[in-house]
Design a protein around this motif. Structure first.
Motif, PDB file in Angstrom:
ATOM      1  N   ALA A 410      23.581  37.119  54.594  1.00 51.65           N
ATOM      2  CA  ALA A 410      23.224  37.623  53.269  1.00 51.65           C
ATOM      3  C   ALA A 410      22.048  38.580  53.367  1.00 51.65           C
ATOM      4  O   ALA A 410      21.228  38.514  54.295  1.00 51.65           O
ATOM      5  N   ALA A 411      21.970  39.463  52.381  1.00 51.63           N
ATOM      6  CA  ALA A 411      20.836  40.367  52.212  1.00 51.63           C
ATOM      7  C   ALA A 411      20.451  40.353  50.738  1.00 51.63           C
ATOM      8  O   ALA A 411      21.324  40.327  49.859  1.00 51.63           O
ATOM      9  N   GLU A 432      26.392  38.614  49.862  1.00 51.51           N
ATOM     10  CA  GLU A 432      26.619  37.504  50.783  1.00 51.51           C
ATOM     11  C   GLU A 432      28.035  37.551  51.334  1.00 51.51           C
ATOM     12  O   GLU A 432      29.003  37.747  50.583  1.00 51.51           O
ATOM     13  N   ASP A 433      28.139  37.377  52.627  1.00 55.25           N
ATOM     14  CA  ASP A 433      29.433  37.290  53.300  1.00 55.25           C
ATOM     15  C   ASP A 433      29.506  35.935  53.989  1.00 55.25           C
ATOM     16  O   ASP A 433      28.579  35.553  54.721  1.00 55.25           O
ATOM     17  N   GLU A 434      30.585  35.217  53.744  1.00 51.49           N
ATOM     18  CA  GLU A 434      30.676  33.863  54.279  1.00 51.49           C
ATOM     19  C   GLU A 434      32.067  33.601  54.841  1.00 51.49           C
ATOM     20  O   GLU A 434      33.079  34.032  54.273  1.00 51.49           O
ATOM     21  N   ASN A 435      32.088  32.879  55.962  1.00 57.56           N
ATOM     22  CA  ASN A 435      33.344  32.415  56.558  1.00 57.56           C
ATOM     23  C   ASN A 435      33.254  30.914  56.727  1.00 57.56           C
ATOM     24  O   ASN A 435      32.300  30.397  57.301  1.00 57.56           O
ATOM     25  N   SER A 469      34.971  34.955  52.190  1.00 57.04           N
ATOM     26  CA  SER A 469      34.589  35.452  50.871  1.00 57.04           C
ATOM     27  C   SER A 469      33.343  36.298  50.980  1.00 57.04           C
ATOM     28  O   SER A 469      32.499  36.098  51.853  1.00 57.04           O
ATOM     29  N   ASP A 470      33.241  37.284  50.100  1.00 56.14           N
ATOM     30  CA  ASP A 470      32.017  38.057  49.965  1.00 56.14           C
ATOM     31  C   ASP A 470      31.754  38.240  48.477  1.00 56.14           C
ATOM     32  O   ASP A 470      32.672  38.486  47.696  1.00 56.14           O
ATOM     33  N   LYS A 497      28.527  29.897  44.138  1.00 57.78           N
ATOM     34  CA  LYS A 497      28.598  28.730  45.012  1.00 57.78           C
ATOM     35  C   LYS A 497      29.796  28.869  45.929  1.00 57.78           C
ATOM     36  O   LYS A 497      30.886  29.282  45.501  1.00 57.78           O
ATOM     37  N   SER A 498      29.638  28.483  47.176  1.00 55.48           N
ATOM     38  CA  SER A 498      30.695  28.642  48.170  1.00 55.48           C
ATOM     39  C   SER A 498      31.962  27.903  47.771  1.00 55.48           C
ATOM     40  O   SER A 498      31.920  26.844  47.127  1.00 55.48           O
TER      41      SER A 498
END
Length: 740
Positions: A410-411, A432-435, A469-470, A497-498
């Motif tokens: 994330a930034a 935010e980029d999440e895997n 997701s981003d 939220k994730s």
């Protein structure tokens, strides 16, 4: 564990949006100058200067309220609920109705928990002892443009007491009803001209307050140990490093559930809340290596370390926080409160979280700003096992192994700019980029052969799922200070939220289809005021547009004709308000009050009608638009503290605090599982010298012995065993604190 500190200067602390906050003082001469400083916006501010709905509690305040775990904050902060699911070690955090009820280990909370700026993204990691704490901040509303994690509900920040420039030490010992003994201590001071060290520890033992209704066995005993070492070093002018090493062991008894409705074992229901029962089938006991009559227990341990670097670079501050946290968990719970092996569960968990955060912040006159990068990696390995012998017949002890990995990058950037002396604008944005990857999940019945229920095959193939997701979130708002003692603010913020996976035992691979991230669009307006020297009044109103809210439900698999339990997404709305006040009618008396209200309903949720679908053999949906979301509407907290000199050099103080939680209706479960409203009240009297070198206190908690439940549910269908997680009865005891 009771936080170490001196509870003097009760009437001189600052009240911050409902939390009566104090700062521990070295001596009484400086008590009148005590101030609470918060870092909710990544810089030091008075709580009254922050355009955010928040509470702040000092270590001394937590001691006086008997708050020894993070869960106790729900009785001190408006519109906050923290429930341990089915009495397990898995907490569910909810702020302003934004929560997520889930007893599984693998999904993220709606409320971010931080310890010394390090995020704890796996909720069960938050259940340790609070000890040697400087303060706790509770922030209401979405967070993300100032913190490492992104949340929809809010954040709870725990800040440890820091190493001191001068030598200091303290010890607190407390004894209470049911043979409970708590102790903690610290030693702090300089190791050299440039190095400061603080060592602290805590332990708790005893406290058997529940009894097995069949055997008379008593349970509820604590056995906890915790240590923390902090080293602060001045590496160069304006460069400081803080090294944190900590660990804990928890071998306490678990909570025994109360059987409140029972169509099969009728005479056992409606027993007192201290009465419980437990038991496992022979198959399940052999599977996890316990006796058939084993009571619920925890055998957990963990440790962690972090390094924080702060460097002043002219008008800019560079901060780096690197952390590594480990949890090893073995936990057995009985979710049916019966001896027949209907819903025993066992978690064997290994989790570790690595995180790095790098940020720059600065103050350039009219502009205060902070920007940062955040990276974290979570690795969760779990063996989740269930006892279904009483539900499905001999041999149905089920084991579900899986592994889950999560990577977050994330930034963020956040700033506030003073357009005039009285008007500021606030803005922030986060990407935010999440895997998240679920690997090798299967569900196996031990007594019926190698059938893998995750995919319906017998070849042992395990299931894998991925969710990428981003998201963009952020905040924009204004702050107006028309007078020195008045702050008006209005904000729009968006939190995320994730998403995740329904990682329970399952008969169908469709249960593992990922649910999506939830998004919250929050609108809030509020004020903070000091009307005169004797009255502080704060308030806020809010409206939440909740998209893709994560909800426990089920789906219908047309291919197999099966109803499959799964977390799904729905849309809803939440609205409410908070009003908080502190009054000093006399120099020796302080009175605080806080009132919270919230309400909400689904706006778009086509839920599965499980009973009708099962009967028809086809999907039957219920339109739940307009249906209540299922959380307490009202919360109320209050306290009164008094302090007086009883002789030259001696002080006596008294405190009375109370809290109210409205009834909890759970429409998705039905009226039988509604939880009644309840009041809790605590009292304390204390005595000691003015210099705070020691203190003797007598206390009582839940002094009117209220009977109450935290939550209700069922694990055996048909009303065979409806269970509740009971609250503790009246307790009382004494505490001695010594400081040097």
């Amino acid at each position: 564990m009771k936080l170490l500190g001196w509870s003097a200067a009760l009437a001189t602390g600052l009240f911050s949006n409902a939390g009566f906050a104090q700062v521990e003082t070295a001596n009484a001469d400086t008590a009148s100058e005590d101030r609470i400083i918060v870092t909710a916006q990544r810089r030091e501010q008075s709580p009254q200067d922050v355009g955010v709905a928040l509470n702040v509690f000092s270590g001394a305040e937590l001691i006086d309220q008997g708050i020894d775990r993070i869960n106790g904050l729900e009785n001190a902060s408006p519109n906050l609920e923290i429930e341990n699911q089915f009495g397990s070690g898995q907490p569910s955090f909810s702020i302003r109705g934004v929560g997520f009820r889930d007893y599984a280990t693998n999904n993220t909370p709606t409320v971010g928990v931080y310890v010394d700026d390090v995020a704890y993204p796996i909720p069960v990691m938050t259940q340790g002892v609070l000890f040697d704490v400087e303060r706790v901040e509770v922030l209401r509303g979405p967070q993300g443009t100032l913190y490492g994690r992104n949340t929809t509900g809010g954040a709870i920040k725990i800040i440890s007491a820091q190493p001191t420039d001068a030598f200091a030490a303290g010890l607190t010992v407390e004894g209470g009803r049911f043979g409970r003994v708590d102790a903690e201590g610290y030693v702090s001071g300089p190791a050299s001209n440039s190095i400061r060290v603080r060592l602290s520890g805590a332990t708790a033992h005893g406290g058997d307050w529940q009894v097995n209704r069949e055997t008379g066995e008593e349970i509820g005993s604590a056995e906890q140990y915790a240590l923390r070492g902090l080293v602060a070093a001045d590496l160069a002018p304006d460069v400081e490093a803080i090294f944190n090493l900590h660990g804990f062991i928890d071998q306490s008894d678990g909570l025994g559930l109360q059987l409140f409705n029972d169509s099969v074992f009728g005479p056992l229901a409606h027993a007192g809340r201290r009465e419980t029962s437990f038991g496992s089938s022979t198959t399940f006991a052999n599977l996890i290596g316990i006796d058939e009559g084993q009571h619920p227990f925890r055998d957990n341990e963990g440790w962690g370390t972090s390094l924080t670097l702060n460097a002043g670079l002219g008008d800019v501050t560079l901060t780096y926080i690197g952390a590594y946290e480990v949890l090893n968990r073995k936990e057995f719970n009985d979710f049916d409160a019966l001896t027949v092996g209907g819903a025993g569960v066992y978690f064997e968990t290994s989790a570790d979280v690595m995180s790095h955060e790098l940020r720059l912040s600065g103050d350039t006159g009219r502009l205060n700003w902070v920007g940062g990068l955040y990276y974290s990696k979570e690795d969760l390995n779990e063996l989740y096992q269930s006892d279904f012998v009483a539900s499905f017949g001999p041999g149905f002890a089920v084991t579900t192994p899986y592994n889950q990995n999560a990577r977050t990058l994330a930034a963020y950037i956040h700033g506030d700019y003073a357009l005039t002396e009285t008007l500021s604008i606030i803005a922030g944005v986060r990407y935010e980029d999440e895997n998240r990857a679920l690997r090798d999940l299967g569900t196996f019945s031990v007594g019926t052969g190698p059938l893998n229920f995750a995919n319906g095959t017998i070849d042992g193939t395990l299931e894998n799922r991925d969710l990428n997701s981003d998201n963009v979130s952020g905040k924009i708002g204004i702050e107006l200070t028309p007078a020195d003692n008045l702050l008006l603010y209005a904000n729009y913020s968006r939190g995320v939220k994730s998403g995740g996976f329904t990682a329970y035992n399952t008969l169908n691979p469709n249960a593992l289809t990922p649910f999506q991230p939830e998004k919250l669009n929050a609108y809030e307006a509020g004020f903070k005021s000091n009307l005169n020297d004797a009255l502080q009044l704060n308030g806020a109103i809010f409206f939440y547009d909740y998209k893709d809210q994560q909800v426990q439900s089920a789906i219908f698999d047309a291919g197999t004709g099966a109803v499959v339990g799964r977390i799904v997404n729905a849309d809803s709305e939440i609205w409410g308000a908070e009003l908080e006040a502190v009054l000093n009618p006399a120099p020796w008396l302080t009175i605080g009050q806080s009132l919270g209200y919230k309400d909400g309903e689904f706006t778009d949720f086509d839920d599965l009608d499980i009973a009708a679908t099962t009967l028809a053999g086809m999907e039957v949906l219920i339109d739940r638009s307009g249906q209540d979301l299922g959380f307490p509407n009202w919360s109320y907290q209050g306290f009164a503290t008094a302090e007086t000199a009883i002789a030259e050099g001696w002080i006596a103080s008294a405190r009375f605090d109370y809290s109210y939680r409205d009834d909890l209706a759970l429409p998705l479960l039905g009226p039988a599982f509604a939880v009644d409203d309840y009041w809790l009240a605590n009292a304390q009297v204390a005595f000691g010298p003015e210099d705070g070198r020691w203190e003797l206190a007598l206390w009582g908690r839940n002094i009117f012995n209220a009977d109450y439940d935290e939550t209700r549910n069922f694990f055996i269908t048909g009303g065979a065993a409806d269970v509740a997680a009971p609250g503790m009865p009246v307790t009382y005891g004494a505490r001695v604190s010594v400081r040097y």
